[in-house]
Design a protein around this motif. Structure first.
Motif, mmCIF file in Angstrom:
data_model
loop_
_atom_site.group_PDB
_atom_site.id
_atom_site.type_symbol
_atom_site.label_atom_id
_atom_site.label_comp_id
_atom_site.label_asym_id
_atom_site.label_seq_id
_atom_site.Cartn_x
_atom_site.Cartn_y
_atom_site.Cartn_z
ATOM 1 N N THR A 102 -30.039 -18.795 -33.722
ATOM 2 C CA THR A 102 -30.897 -19.854 -34.222
ATOM 3 C C THR A 102 -30.899 -20.976 -33.188
ATOM 4 O OG1 THR A 102 -31.382 -21.212 -36.161
ATOM 5 C CG2 THR A 102 -29.084 -21.120 -35.452
ATOM 6 N N LYS A 103 -31.778 -21.928 -33.318
ATOM 7 C CA LYS A 103 -31.896 -22.986 -32.319
ATOM 8 C C LYS A 103 -30.601 -23.771 -32.178
ATOM 9 C CE LYS A 103 -36.897 -23.517 -32.795
ATOM 10 N NZ LYS A 103 -38.026 -24.400 -33.180
ATOM 11 N N HIS A 104 -30.287 -24.097 -30.920
ATOM 12 C CA HIS A 104 -29.113 -24.891 -30.545
ATOM 13 C C HIS A 104 -27.784 -24.181 -30.792
ATOM 14 C CE1 HIS A 104 -32.023 -28.065 -30.035
ATOM 15 N NE2 HIS A 104 -32.347 -28.014 -31.313
ATOM 16 N N LEU A 105 -27.839 -22.871 -30.980
ATOM 17 C CA LEU A 105 -26.608 -22.097 -31.142
ATOM 18 C C LEU A 105 -26.010 -21.699 -29.799
ATOM 19 C CD1 LEU A 105 -24.650 -20.733 -33.115
ATOM 20 C CD2 LEU A 105 -26.142 -18.724 -33.092
ATOM 21 N N PHE A 106 -26.870 -21.459 -28.812
ATOM 22 C CA PHE A 106 -26.432 -21.106 -27.464
ATOM 23 C C PHE A 106 -27.083 -22.082 -26.486
ATOM 24 C CE2 PHE A 106 -26.227 -17.204 -29.940
ATOM 25 C CZ PHE A 106 -24.949 -16.752 -29.645
ATOM 26 N N SER A 107 -26.319 -23.043 -26.025
ATOM 27 C CA SER A 107 -26.877 -24.133 -25.216
ATOM 28 C C SER A 107 -26.248 -24.202 -23.834
ATOM 29 C CB SER A 107 -26.659 -25.477 -25.924
ATOM 30 O OG SER A 107 -27.237 -25.477 -27.210
#
Length: 323
Positions: free
Chosen positions: A120-125
């Motif tokens: 999901t968004k901002h899970l792997f940054s």
């Protein structure tokens, strides 16, 4: 004397019949369960992704299916595949890129039993420190960016995000660093930026003021399947009813994990570095309740695009049917 001897013989026969009857009842009970085996050793990792598994343990979902499940903590996904091959464990948590690369190499045949986690968004940054001159994707050219392995999910998501941002992935120097060590290496200047996941994203942001340069779970990787429980092909063929029971228990737990508070409560019980406060603030992905070929096919297709595998893989061949 003859009567006494007859009585002894009769008593012995009765005892023997009782024992046989008792054993027969046990066998009937075992066969009635329909399971080829009732005890499973499962390789897990101390990461957020595995929370439904520990919810299943806590809530007795495996026990309700007639299973005695024993978790074994793995150092990484590669160890899980190695231990599957040796027969040390029956199932292992693995990122899909690692499992797919193992199959592509021709050294092992694996099957996906449970689809476990979705990005999901901002899970792997990709994070950098505030004092860094890195403010946008283009600033990563010729910079050292840590990934948890030089092959696998990190390079795949990072390459995809860089290409989407108009940056040549080959222009970035990827270096292998374990997730727990990334914040310290970032602070020490050993790396310029870190491709990192939770809970380390939140910890680096709170402790170091690290900021997000790229969200790599977007674009082609938006909602990408990340990892799940895998077995050897031989194991899946040998224990179909047992694995079906495992699937049913996990489906309940995956559905329960949709309630964020359930995940927050279970995390500190098996990840000692996560406090309840951190658990309440981290980004958490989603937990599928079924195996979907079309969704999972996105992973090997993206891997082939970026050269992580050389052959096209039809994911249908890797899926264990669900009951």
């Amino acid at each position: 004397m003859g009567i006494r001897r007859w009585a002894c013989v009769a008593f012995g026969i009765a005892i023997a019949a009782s024992i046989v009857s008792g054993c027969g009842g046990s066998d009937d009970k075992k066969s009635a369960s329909g399971l080829e085996k009732t005890e499973l050793k499962v390789g897990t990792l101390p990461i957020v992704d595995d929370s439904p598994f520990f919810l299943a343990l806590k809530n007795g979902y495996f026990k309700a299916e007639g299973l005695k499940v024993t978790p074994t903590t793995l150092a990484n996904g590669e160890e899980g595949i190695t231990r599957l091959q040796s027969g040390g464990i029956d199932l292992a948590w693995s990122s899909y890129p690692n499992a797919i690369m193992a199959v592509d190499s021709g050294k092992v045949q694996l099957r996906i039993v449970v689809d476990g986690y979705t990005a999901t968004k901002h899970l792997f940054s990709v994070l950098a420190l505030p004092k860094s001159k890195i403010k946008k994707p283009a600033d990563l050219v010729n910079k050292k960016v840590s990934v948890n392995g030089l092959k696998g999910l990190g390079p795949l998501l990072l390459s995809s995000a860089l290409k989407t941002a108009g940056v040549d992935p080959k222009s970035v120097k990827m270096v292998a660093v374990p997730f727990p060590q990334m914040p310290a290496q970032l602070q020490a200047g050993a790396i310029d930026a870190a491709w990192i996941t939770e809970p380390f994203v939140t910890q680096a942001s709170q402790r170091l003021g690290a900021t997000e340069i790229i969200d790599t779970a977007t674009g082609p990787a938006d909602g990408l399947p990340i990892a799940g429980f895998v077995s050897t092909a031989a194991g899946a063929k040998k224990y179909p009813k047992t694995f079906a029971a495992f699937q049913r228990a996990m489906a309940k737990a995956q559905a329960l994990a949709a309630n964020r508070s359930q995940v927050e409560q279970i995390l500190p019980t098996y990840i000692k570095t996560i406090t309840p406060q951190v658990a309440s603030t981290i980004t958490i992905g989603t937990f599928p309740t079924s195996l979907n070929k079309a969704r999972l096919q996105r992973v090997p297709d993206l891997m082939q695009e970026f050269g992580l595998i050389s052959n096209h893989l039809d994911m249908q061949t890797m899926l264990v049917p669900q009951s």
